[in-house]
Each structure stands twice: as structure tokens, then as C-alpha cells.
Design a protein around this motif. Structure first.
Motif, PDB file in Angstrom:
ATOM      1  N   ASP A 120       0.065   6.563  -0.141  1.00  0.00           N
ATOM      2  CA  ASP A 120       0.728   7.932   0.303  1.00  0.00           C
ATOM      3  C   ASP A 120       1.392   8.247   1.342  1.00  0.00           C
ATOM      4  O   ASP A 120       0.571   7.744   2.453  1.00  0.00           O
ATOM      5  CB  ASP A 120      -0.559   8.611  -0.184  1.00  0.00           C
ATOM      6  CG  ASP A 120       0.129  10.225  -0.378  1.00  0.00           C
ATOM      7  OD1 ASP A 120       1.510  10.374   0.702  1.00  0.00           O
ATOM      8  OD2 ASP A 120      -0.624  10.942  -0.391  1.00  0.00           O
ATOM      9  N   GLY A 121       1.979   8.171   1.679  1.00  0.00           N
ATOM     10  CA  GLY A 121       3.414   8.338   3.016  1.00  0.00           C
ATOM     11  C   GLY A 121       2.761   9.442   2.823  1.00  0.00           C
ATOM     12  O   GLY A 121       3.277   9.791   4.888  1.00  0.00           O
ATOM     13  N   PRO A 137      11.896  16.494  -0.051  1.00  0.00           N
ATOM     14  CA  PRO A 137      10.790  15.270  -0.595  1.00  0.00           C
ATOM     15  C   PRO A 137      10.032  14.923   1.243  1.00  0.00           C
ATOM     16  O   PRO A 137      11.939  14.321   1.493  1.00  0.00           O
ATOM     17  CB  PRO A 137      10.718  14.464  -1.614  1.00  0.00           C
ATOM     18  CG  PRO A 137      11.770  14.577  -1.971  1.00  0.00           C
ATOM     19  CD  PRO A 137      12.573  15.177  -1.710  1.00  0.00           C
ATOM     20  N   GLY A 139       7.664  12.632   1.636  1.00  0.00           N
ATOM     21  CA  GLY A 139       6.969  11.171   1.335  1.00  0.00           C
ATOM     22  C   GLY A 139       7.123  10.291   0.324  1.00  0.00           C
ATOM     23  O   GLY A 139       8.232  11.156  -0.804  1.00  0.00           O
ATOM     24  N   GLU A 140       7.358   9.506   0.272  1.00  0.00           N
ATOM     25  CA  GLU A 140       6.927   8.254  -0.653  1.00  0.00           C
ATOM     26  C   GLU A 140       5.239   8.338  -0.848  1.00  0.00           C
ATOM     27  O   GLU A 140       4.669   8.036  -0.575  1.00  0.00           O
ATOM     28  CB  GLU A 140       7.779   6.974  -0.327  1.00  0.00           C
ATOM     29  CG  GLU A 140       7.910   6.378  -1.631  1.00  0.00           C
ATOM     30  CD  GLU A 140       8.566   4.948  -1.159  1.00  0.00           C
ATOM     31  OE1 GLU A 140       9.719   5.175  -1.822  1.00  0.00           O
ATOM     32  OE2 GLU A 140       7.736   4.182  -0.216  1.00  0.00           O
ATOM     33  N   LEU A 142       3.415   5.044  -3.041  1.00  0.00           N
ATOM     34  CA  LEU A 142       3.525   3.202  -4.000  1.00  0.00           C
ATOM     35  C   LEU A 142       2.325   3.163  -4.865  1.00  0.00           C
ATOM     36  O   LEU A 142       1.848   2.925  -4.088  1.00  0.00           O
ATOM     37  CB  LEU A 142       3.876   2.813  -2.551  1.00  0.00           C
ATOM     38  CG  LEU A 142       3.975   1.445  -2.497  1.00  0.00           C
ATOM     39  CD1 LEU A 142       5.268   1.521  -3.458  1.00  0.00           C
ATOM     40  CD2 LEU A 142       4.114   0.029  -1.209  1.00  0.00           C
ATOM     41  N   THR A 164       4.528   9.708 -12.546  1.00  0.00           N
ATOM     42  CA  THR A 164       4.759  10.023 -11.719  1.00  0.00           C
ATOM     43  C   THR A 164       4.866  11.437 -12.403  1.00  0.00           C
ATOM     44  O   THR A 164       5.372  12.657 -11.607  1.00  0.00           O
ATOM     45  CB  THR A 164       6.735  10.543 -12.681  1.00  0.00           C
ATOM     46  OG1 THR A 164       7.417   8.452 -11.839  1.00  0.00           O
ATOM     47  CG2 THR A 164       8.569  11.281 -12.200  1.00  0.00           C
ATOM     48  N   CYS A 167       1.346  12.089  -9.873  1.00  0.00           N
ATOM     49  CA  CYS A 167       2.649  12.678  -9.010  1.00  0.00           C
ATOM     50  C   CYS A 167       3.095  14.043  -7.993  1.00  0.00           C
ATOM     51  O   CYS A 167       3.339  14.234  -8.790  1.00  0.00           O
ATOM     52  CB  CYS A 167       3.745  11.424  -8.432  1.00  0.00           C
ATOM     53  SG  CYS A 167       4.377  11.171  -6.914  1.00  0.00           S
ATOM     54  N   LEU A 171       6.498  14.583  -3.247  1.00  0.00           N
ATOM     55  CA  LEU A 171       6.293  13.310  -2.968  1.00  0.00           C
ATOM     56  C   LEU A 171       7.488  12.473  -4.179  1.00  0.00           C
ATOM     57  O   LEU A 171       7.340  12.465  -5.664  1.00  0.00           O
ATOM     58  CB  LEU A 171       5.552  12.322  -3.308  1.00  0.00           C
ATOM     59  CG  LEU A 171       4.229  13.101  -2.274  1.00  0.00           C
ATOM     60  CD1 LEU A 171       2.902  12.136  -2.425  1.00  0.00           C
ATOM     61  CD2 LEU A 171       4.850  12.648  -1.470  1.00  0.00           C
ATOM     62  N   ILE A 172       7.958  11.483  -3.575  1.00  0.00           N
ATOM     63  CA  ILE A 172       8.768  10.748  -4.532  1.00  0.00           C
ATOM     64  C   ILE A 172       8.084   9.238  -4.891  1.00  0.00           C
ATOM     65  O   ILE A 172       7.359   8.462  -3.789  1.00  0.00           O
ATOM     66  CB  ILE A 172      10.242  10.195  -3.794  1.00  0.00           C
ATOM     67  CG1 ILE A 172      11.389  11.153  -3.429  1.00  0.00           C
ATOM     68  CG2 ILE A 172      10.673   8.820  -4.581  1.00  0.00           C
ATOM     69  CD1 ILE A 172      12.209  10.254  -2.209  1.00  0.00           C
ATOM     70  N   CYS A 173       7.834   9.347  -6.404  1.00  0.00           N
ATOM     71  CA  CYS A 173       6.827   7.711  -6.716  1.00  0.00           C
ATOM     72  C   CYS A 173       8.205   6.459  -6.403  1.00  0.00           C
ATOM     73  O   CYS A 173       9.013   6.544  -7.706  1.00  0.00           O
ATOM     74  CB  CYS A 173       6.297   8.558  -8.659  1.00  0.00           C
ATOM     75  SG  CYS A 173       5.595   7.048  -8.594  1.00  0.00           S
ATOM     76  N   ARG A 174       7.073   5.926  -6.417  1.00  0.00           N
ATOM     77  CA  ARG A 174       7.591   4.059  -6.319  1.00  0.00           C
ATOM     78  C   ARG A 174       6.364   3.036  -6.726  1.00  0.00           C
ATOM     79  O   ARG A 174       6.142   3.074  -6.645  1.00  0.00           O
ATOM     80  CB  ARG A 174       8.601   3.181  -5.247  1.00  0.00           C
ATOM     81  CG  ARG A 174       9.341   2.586  -5.205  1.00  0.00           C
ATOM     82  CD  ARG A 174      10.130   2.294  -3.880  1.00  0.00           C
ATOM     83  NE  ARG A 174       9.368   2.128  -2.104  1.00  0.00           N
ATOM     84  CZ  ARG A 174       8.551   0.736  -2.159  1.00  0.00           C
ATOM     85  NH1 ARG A 174       8.892  -0.051  -3.009  1.00  0.00           N
ATOM     86  NH2 ARG A 174       8.175   1.060  -1.120  1.00  0.00           N
TER      87      ARG A 174
END
Length: 190
Positions: A120-121, A137, A139-140, A142, A164, A167, A171-174
Motif C-alpha cells: 500500500d502506497g 488519487p 497512492g497506489e 500494488l 479493484t 481496493c 487508490l490506484i490498483c496495479r
């Protein structure tokens, strides 16, 4: 979902046998009640087996979406029936951990058959104005996954969909698919 008449399903409680003795030999009364038995047999059978309808492991497959709605979970109809049963059975436990690393890891293991490492960012955003647009957003998230068993392919799209959905919205989910467990994180700085 419908439970209709099943041809030849006998009634466990034939109405004709419950009539007073006066009607026991009456052909019209017996035929009339036999018709009612045909209509009521599926209802009585369902009621006799009602506890099985509330057990995800035993419920009819077409009953699972309705059962899933009771516990607030969406089980993808494309998933195998056994996976949908497991998701419904564990829904309350997964809701308890929703929004946490543990919850995401458990959901990914259950739905996608993968081990996961979640990074988690950090960060959160908010707005002081009610109804205002969400800030961008900050953070990201991962999600690094690898198969539970060697040689099993990981469906990255499915993992991304599950991640996603679990999440936090800010947050952006990758997703990264790894061939095996990740090594220890590198230590930097002194």
C-alpha cells in the motif's frame, strides 16, 4: 429461480389419506385430492428441505445468487459452482476483513487461487465540501500474486477485477504476476 411441479414427485403427506372415513372410498374425492397432491408436493418437499437451502454447500445452484444477496456478496456467474458456494460460505468472514491487506489476500486466494503480497502506497484524501468531486488519487496499491501450485496459470484480469473491487476508492490498483513468491525486499539506505 422457480420451483415448479416435478412429474411423478409423490407427496409425503397425501391429502386423500387425511380425509374422514366417509371420503376414503369416494373416487371423486380421492382423484381431486391427488391433483392437489401433485401441486403441493414440490412445496412440501421444499419446506421439508428448507435448512439445506440456507447452507451454501447444499443449496441448489440456481438458489446461490439469492443466498449471496443475503450476505452482500456478488458471485460471478462465470465462476464454477463450487467457487461460488465457497465465496457465499465465507462472505461474512471476508466482510469482516474488507479494506485490509488480510481481507484482500484471503479474497484473492479464494477467488483466484493465488498467493498475494499487498503493498500500500499509503495516503488518504478528503474534501471539506459535501458533494464535491473526489480529489485525485494519492497512492497506489500494488498487488503481487503468484500461483498456489506450480504450473498453474494466473488470470491477471480476474485478479485485477477482484483486487479493484476490494481496493479503497482513493487508490490506484496495479497487479503484478510473479512466477513464485517474491524475495525479501531490498534494504536501502543506512
Amino acid at each position: 429461480m422457480t420451483r415448479a411441479a416435478i412429474p411423478g414427485l409423490p407427496s409425503r403427506y397425501p391429502i386423500g389419506e387425511l380425509l374422514p372415513a366417509l371420503y376414503a372410498d369416494d373416487d371423486l374425492a380421492q382423484r381431486f385430492t391427488a391433483g392437489l397432491d401433485t401441486v403441493l408436493a414440490p412445496v412440501l418437499s421444499t419446506l421439508d428441505n428448507l435448512p439445506a437451502y440456507f447452507d451454501p454447500a447444499l443449496a441448489p445452484a440456481d438458489f446461490l445468487p439469492w443466498l449471496a444477496s443475503w450476505v452482500g456478496v456478488e458471485a460471478d456467474p462465470a465462476w464454477p459452482v463450487e467457487l461460488r458456494r465457497a465465496v457465499v460460505a465465507r462472505a461474512v468472514e471476508l466482510h469482516r476483513w474488507r479494506g485490509t491487506r488480510r481481507g484482500l489476500v484471503e479474497r484473492l486466494r479464494l477467488c483466484c487461487g493465488v498467493h498475494a503480497d499487498v503493498r500500500d502506497g499509503g495516503g488518504a484524501t478528503w474534501s471539506a465540501e459535501a458533494g464535491a468531486a473526489l480529489p485525485p488519487p494519492t497512492g497506489e496499491l500494488l498487488v503481487r500474486v503468484w500461483p498456489v501450485r506450480e504450473g498453474v496459470a494466473v488470470d491477471a484480469r480476474r485478479v485485477l477485477d477482484v483486487a479493484t473491487a476490494s481496493c479503497p476508492v482513493h487508490l490506484i490498483c496495479r497487479v503484478e504476476v510473479l512466477p513464485g513468491p517474491p524475495g525479501e525486499p531490498e534494504q536501502t539506505g543506512s
